[in-house]
Design an enzyme around this catalytic site. Structure first.
Site, PDB file in Angstrom:
ATOM      1  N   ASN A  42       0.842  -1.207   0.000  1.00  0.00           N
ATOM      2  CA  ASN A  42       0.000   0.000   0.000  1.00  0.00           C
ATOM      3  C   ASN A  42       0.873   1.250   0.000  1.00  0.00           C
ATOM      4  O   ASN A  42       1.896   1.331   0.688  1.00  0.00           O
ATOM      5  CB  ASN A  42      -0.990  -0.005   1.169  1.00  0.00           C
ATOM      6  CG  ASN A  42      -0.363  -0.167   2.527  1.00  0.00           C
ATOM      7  OD1 ASN A  42       0.623  -0.877   2.682  1.00  0.00           O
ATOM      8  ND2 ASN A  42      -0.926   0.491   3.512  1.00  0.00           N
ATOM      9  N   ILE A  43       0.456   2.208  -0.829  1.00  0.00           N
ATOM     10  CA  ILE A  43       1.170   3.476  -0.986  1.00  0.00           C
ATOM     11  C   ILE A  43       0.179   4.594  -0.668  1.00  0.00           C
ATOM     12  O   ILE A  43      -0.823   4.752  -1.372  1.00  0.00           O
ATOM     13  CB  ILE A  43       1.701   3.645  -2.437  1.00  0.00           C
ATOM     14  CG1 ILE A  43       2.602   2.461  -2.838  1.00  0.00           C
ATOM     15  CG2 ILE A  43       2.425   4.981  -2.593  1.00  0.00           C
ATOM     16  CD1 ILE A  43       3.912   2.360  -2.099  1.00  0.00           C
ATOM     17  N   GLU A  44       0.463   5.327   0.399  1.00  0.00           N
ATOM     18  CA  GLU A  44      -0.475   6.353   0.866  1.00  0.00           C
ATOM     19  C   GLU A  44      -0.080   7.743   0.373  1.00  0.00           C
ATOM     20  O   GLU A  44       0.986   7.935  -0.218  1.00  0.00           O
ATOM     21  CB  GLU A  44      -0.549   6.300   2.399  1.00  0.00           C
ATOM     22  CG  GLU A  44      -1.043   4.936   2.866  1.00  0.00           C
ATOM     23  CD  GLU A  44      -1.296   4.847   4.360  1.00  0.00           C
ATOM     24  OE1 GLU A  44      -0.783   5.696   5.116  1.00  0.00           O
ATOM     25  OE2 GLU A  44      -2.027   3.912   4.743  1.00  0.00           O
ATOM     26  N   CYS A  53      -4.088   0.530  -2.471  1.00  0.00           N
ATOM     27  CA  CYS A  53      -3.924  -0.718  -1.709  1.00  0.00           C
ATOM     28  C   CYS A  53      -2.881  -1.640  -2.323  1.00  0.00           C
ATOM     29  O   CYS A  53      -2.603  -1.598  -3.532  1.00  0.00           O
ATOM     30  CB  CYS A  53      -5.245  -1.473  -1.650  1.00  0.00           C
ATOM     31  SG  CYS A  53      -6.509  -0.666  -0.672  1.00  0.00           S
ATOM     32  N   GLU A  55      -3.076  -4.912  -2.843  1.00  0.00           N
ATOM     33  CA  GLU A  55      -3.579  -5.900  -3.808  1.00  0.00           C
ATOM     34  C   GLU A  55      -3.668  -5.305  -5.202  1.00  0.00           C
ATOM     35  O   GLU A  55      -3.321  -5.944  -6.199  1.00  0.00           O
ATOM     36  CB  GLU A  55      -4.971  -6.394  -3.404  1.00  0.00           C
ATOM     37  CG  GLU A  55      -5.046  -7.023  -2.044  1.00  0.00           C
ATOM     38  CD  GLU A  55      -5.400  -6.009  -0.961  1.00  0.00           C
ATOM     39  OE1 GLU A  55      -4.726  -4.960  -0.867  1.00  0.00           O
ATOM     40  OE2 GLU A  55      -6.340  -6.270  -0.207  1.00  0.00           O
ATOM     41  N   CYS A  88     -10.141  -5.031   0.785  1.00  0.00           N
ATOM     42  CA  CYS A  88     -11.211  -4.030   0.868  1.00  0.00           C
ATOM     43  C   CYS A  88     -12.158  -4.160  -0.332  1.00  0.00           C
ATOM     44  O   CYS A  88     -11.867  -4.858  -1.310  1.00  0.00           O
ATOM     45  CB  CYS A  88     -10.623  -2.627   0.946  1.00  0.00           C
ATOM     46  SG  CYS A  88     -10.093  -1.960  -0.646  1.00  0.00           S
ATOM     47  N   CYS A  91     -10.697  -3.192  -3.794  1.00  0.00           N
ATOM     48  CA  CYS A  91      -9.797  -4.228  -4.320  1.00  0.00           C
ATOM     49  C   CYS A  91     -10.593  -5.423  -4.825  1.00  0.00           C
ATOM     50  O   CYS A  91     -10.235  -6.031  -5.840  1.00  0.00           O
ATOM     51  CB  CYS A  91      -8.795  -4.656  -3.254  1.00  0.00           C
ATOM     52  SG  CYS A  91      -7.530  -3.402  -2.974  1.00  0.00           S
TER      53      CYS A  91
HETATM   54  N1  THU Z   1      -5.175  -1.423   2.613  1.00  0.00           N
HETATM   55  C1  THU Z   1      -4.675  -2.273   1.682  1.00  0.00           C
HETATM   56  O1  THU Z   1      -3.553  -2.081   1.194  1.00  0.00           O
HETATM   57  N2  THU Z   1      -5.415  -3.333   1.317  1.00  0.00           N
HETATM   58  C2  THU Z   1      -6.662  -3.615   1.809  1.00  0.00           C
HETATM   59  O2  THU Z   1      -7.345  -4.492   1.300  1.00  0.00           O
HETATM   60  C3  THU Z   1      -7.160  -2.879   2.979  1.00  0.00           C
HETATM   61  C4  THU Z   1      -6.500  -1.569   3.222  1.00  0.00           C
HETATM   62  C5  THU Z   1      -4.390  -0.258   2.998  1.00  0.00           C
HETATM   63  C6  THU Z   1      -4.972   1.063   2.550  1.00  0.00           C
HETATM   64  C7  THU Z   1      -4.372   2.008   3.565  1.00  0.00           C
HETATM   65  O3  THU Z   1      -3.084   2.394   3.105  1.00  0.00           O
HETATM   66  C8  THU Z   1      -4.202   1.176   4.815  1.00  0.00           C
HETATM   67  O4  THU Z   1      -4.299  -0.182   4.409  1.00  0.00           O
HETATM   68  C9  THU Z   1      -5.248   1.440   5.891  1.00  0.00           C
HETATM   69  O5  THU Z   1      -6.530   1.325   5.377  1.00  0.00           O
END
Ligand code: THU
Length: 133
Positions: A42-44, A53, A55, A88, A91
């Site tokens: 995940n890259i915010e 996300c 995935e 999520c 995804c």
């Molecule tokens: N996140 C994912 O990478 N995959 C998911 O299926 C659930 C959430 C990440 C998004 C965000 O960067 C962090 O988790 C918190 O929600």
């Protein structure tokens, strides 16, 4: 590659996470028929809705290397969750379009718990290209 090895690769991919806001690192991997592994984390972003996300990054990584749906045989994800980490909703929608319907999805965590599922279980009655006709 077995499910434990794949989930371990997803745990390893967490090191690539950029998650200074949530402090929640997620890793994912996509396995191909040829045995290639494409990773994602995940890259915010400070503009929160732009976060991506693990995935989706793993799937897009596979596609950016020329893979198509039929080349993909398994997907694994992992995070530091109480139970196996579940993808999520966004995804799930992307997986349903870019990943085979019956291929295994291994949801894992750092405790070594692994739950196998597939996208038909995770997203029944998905919206799809067929709905656009
Ligand atoms: N996140 C994912 O990478 N995959 C998911 O299926 C659930 C959430 C990440 C998004 C965000 O960067 C962090 O988790 C918190 O929600």
């Amino acid at each position: 590659m077995n499910k434990k090895e794949l989930v371990n690769k997803a745990i390893e991919a967490r090191k690539l996470s950029y998650s200074p806001y949530s402090h929640f690192a997620v890793g994912a991997v996509v396995l191909t028929k040829k045995g290639e592994i494409f990773v994602g984390a995940n890259i915010e972003n400070s503009a929160y809705p732009l976060c991506m996300c693990a995935e989706r990054n793993a799937l897009y990584n596979a596609y950016m290397h020329g893979c198509k749906k039929e080349d993909l045989v398994a997907l694994a994800l992992a995070a530091d969750t109480d139970g196996p980490c579940s993808p999520c909703g966004a995804c799930r929608q992307v997986i349903s379009e870019l990943f085979p319907k019956d291929a295994p999805i291994y949801m894992g965590n750092l405790k070594g718990e692994i739950q196998e599922t597939n996208i038909l279980e995770l997203l029944p009655f998905a919206f799809s290209e067929d709905d656009l006709k």
